[in-house]
Design a protein around this motif. Sequence first.
Motif, PDB file in Angstrom:
ATOM      1  N   VAL A 139       0.209   9.379   6.942  1.00 58.93           N
ATOM      2  CA  VAL A 139      -0.340  10.072   5.938  1.00 58.93           C
ATOM      3  C   VAL A 139      -1.386  10.940   6.320  1.00 58.93           C
ATOM      4  O   VAL A 139      -1.348  12.048   5.731  1.00 58.93           O
ATOM      5  CB  VAL A 139      -1.085   8.901   5.356  1.00 58.93           C
ATOM      6  CG1 VAL A 139      -2.357   9.453   4.139  1.00 58.93           C
ATOM      7  CG2 VAL A 139      -0.538   7.603   4.667  1.00 58.93           C
ATOM      8  N   VAL A 189       1.356   5.339  -0.613  1.00 60.82           N
ATOM      9  CA  VAL A 189       0.982   6.719  -0.895  1.00 60.82           C
ATOM     10  C   VAL A 189       2.187   7.739  -1.205  1.00 60.82           C
ATOM     11  O   VAL A 189       3.036   7.977  -0.842  1.00 60.82           O
ATOM     12  CB  VAL A 189       0.269   7.264   0.543  1.00 60.82           C
ATOM     13  CG1 VAL A 189      -0.274   8.814   0.310  1.00 60.82           C
ATOM     14  CG2 VAL A 189      -0.874   6.314   1.141  1.00 60.82           C
ATOM     15  N   ALA A 195      -2.906  13.153  -2.724  1.00 59.03           N
ATOM     16  CA  ALA A 195      -2.273  11.917  -2.763  1.00 59.03           C
ATOM     17  C   ALA A 195      -2.745  11.209  -3.556  1.00 59.03           C
ATOM     18  O   ALA A 195      -4.027  10.928  -4.054  1.00 59.03           O
ATOM     19  CB  ALA A 195      -2.253  11.606  -1.403  1.00 59.03           C
ATOM     20  N   ARG A 250       4.868   3.989   2.551  1.00 62.81           N
ATOM     21  CA  ARG A 250       4.477   2.904   2.023  1.00 62.81           C
ATOM     22  C   ARG A 250       4.445   1.809   3.144  1.00 62.81           C
ATOM     23  O   ARG A 250       5.061   1.961   4.267  1.00 62.81           O
ATOM     24  CB  ARG A 250       5.544   2.350   0.984  1.00 62.81           C
ATOM     25  CG  ARG A 250       6.665   2.149   1.326  1.00 62.81           C
ATOM     26  CD  ARG A 250       7.629   2.496   0.247  1.00 62.81           C
ATOM     27  NE  ARG A 250       7.679   1.252  -0.558  1.00 62.81           N
ATOM     28  CZ  ARG A 250       8.701   1.209  -1.544  1.00 62.81           C
ATOM     29  NH1 ARG A 250       9.674   2.016  -1.829  1.00 62.81           N
ATOM     30  NH2 ARG A 250       8.516   0.143  -2.445  1.00 62.81           N
ATOM     31  N   TRP A 265     -11.297   2.079  -0.327  1.00 60.18           N
ATOM     32  CA  TRP A 265     -10.661   3.255  -0.560  1.00 60.18           C
ATOM     33  C   TRP A 265     -11.443   4.262   0.649  1.00 60.18           C
ATOM     34  O   TRP A 265     -10.801   5.383   1.313  1.00 60.18           O
ATOM     35  CB  TRP A 265     -10.617   4.079  -1.540  1.00 60.18           C
ATOM     36  CG  TRP A 265      -9.629   3.051  -2.386  1.00 60.18           C
ATOM     37  CD1 TRP A 265      -9.794   2.247  -3.577  1.00 60.18           C
ATOM     38  CD2 TRP A 265      -8.273   3.021  -2.212  1.00 60.18           C
ATOM     39  NE1 TRP A 265      -8.872   1.911  -3.914  1.00 60.18           N
ATOM     40  CE2 TRP A 265      -7.865   1.842  -3.429  1.00 60.18           C
ATOM     41  CE3 TRP A 265      -7.489   3.157  -1.388  1.00 60.18           C
ATOM     42  CZ2 TRP A 265      -6.429   1.719  -3.351  1.00 60.18           C
ATOM     43  CZ3 TRP A 265      -5.996   2.923  -1.235  1.00 60.18           C
ATOM     44  CH2 TRP A 265      -5.702   2.159  -2.351  1.00 60.18           C
ATOM     45  N   ILE A 306      -9.501   6.188   3.892  1.00 59.81           N
ATOM     46  CA  ILE A 306      -9.247   7.364   3.577  1.00 59.81           C
ATOM     47  C   ILE A 306     -10.251   8.198   4.688  1.00 59.81           C
ATOM     48  O   ILE A 306      -9.726   9.250   5.237  1.00 59.81           O
ATOM     49  CB  ILE A 306      -9.704   8.185   2.208  1.00 59.81           C
ATOM     50  CG1 ILE A 306      -8.630   7.520   1.312  1.00 59.81           C
ATOM     51  CG2 ILE A 306      -9.767   9.650   2.173  1.00 59.81           C
ATOM     52  CD1 ILE A 306      -8.695   7.526  -0.510  1.00 59.81           C
ATOM     53  N   ALA A 333      -6.230   1.760  -7.183  1.00 63.41           N
ATOM     54  CA  ALA A 333      -5.700   3.190  -6.966  1.00 63.41           C
ATOM     55  C   ALA A 333      -6.728   4.135  -6.804  1.00 63.41           C
ATOM     56  O   ALA A 333      -7.748   3.993  -7.273  1.00 63.41           O
ATOM     57  CB  ALA A 333      -4.648   3.588  -8.263  1.00 63.41           C
ATOM     58  N   LEU A 367       0.827  -1.187  -0.084  1.00 57.41           N
ATOM     59  CA  LEU A 367      -0.013   0.010   0.042  1.00 57.41           C
ATOM     60  C   LEU A 367       0.989   1.136  -0.043  1.00 57.41           C
ATOM     61  O   LEU A 367       1.683   1.401   1.040  1.00 57.41           O
ATOM     62  CB  LEU A 367      -0.835   0.004   1.324  1.00 57.41           C
ATOM     63  CG  LEU A 367      -1.886   1.068   1.456  1.00 57.41           C
ATOM     64  CD1 LEU A 367      -3.000   1.402   0.030  1.00 57.41           C
ATOM     65  CD2 LEU A 367      -2.836   0.773   2.696  1.00 57.41           C
ATOM     66  N   PHE A 416      -3.186   6.878  -3.731  1.00 54.83           N
ATOM     67  CA  PHE A 416      -3.152   5.755  -2.914  1.00 54.83           C
ATOM     68  C   PHE A 416      -3.198   4.652  -3.980  1.00 54.83           C
ATOM     69  O   PHE A 416      -3.855   4.621  -4.899  1.00 54.83           O
ATOM     70  CB  PHE A 416      -4.422   5.792  -1.997  1.00 54.83           C
ATOM     71  CG  PHE A 416      -4.309   6.696  -1.027  1.00 54.83           C
ATOM     72  CD1 PHE A 416      -4.431   6.079   0.478  1.00 54.83           C
ATOM     73  CD2 PHE A 416      -4.545   8.017  -0.906  1.00 54.83           C
ATOM     74  CE1 PHE A 416      -4.276   6.876   1.460  1.00 54.83           C
ATOM     75  CE2 PHE A 416      -4.546   8.798   0.302  1.00 54.83           C
ATOM     76  CZ  PHE A 416      -4.560   8.310   1.474  1.00 54.83           C
TER      77      PHE A 416
END
Length: 165
Positions: free
Chosen positions: A107, A6, A117, A143, A66, A70, A36, A4, A119
Amino acid sequence: MKELIVLAFDSMDGAKTVRDELYDLQKQELLQLDDAAVVVREDDGHVNVKQARSLVGAGALGGAFWGLLIGIIFWMPWLGLAVGAATGALSGKFSDVGVDDDFIDEVADTVEPGHSALFMLAHNVSEERVFEDLAQYDPEVIRTNLPPADEDTLREMFAAEEVAA
């Protein structure tokens, strides 16, 4: 093993620009993107998320993943799906599958209002070549590894939400 990753930018359009660059890098087989999303944090703190379907097709985990990740990072667990549990319990879900609190905190601290960003869930990354090509955009790279068992657990966790989304 999947990662993962960013890529954080100090502008609101950096992530979108690099998303387009990643398409070329993927065509050159320098990395394989499984999923992504582009995140833009507006000056007022609001977060806009757009899944990068043009890069990865339907994606490995989808919008529910996501939205929740997020949402937790920016303290908005309602982003992307309706969630009825406390944020602490939600971030615990991510800790259980390899996305630790340190990653989430880093993050959150990096992507400030007015920033963006990208992701990514990726594997087979030719690190030296990819980051050399992206250096001109000056991303901050954050990461964490995602072992195969953890990826399977994530897919199971978000399967029901993805059907509902």
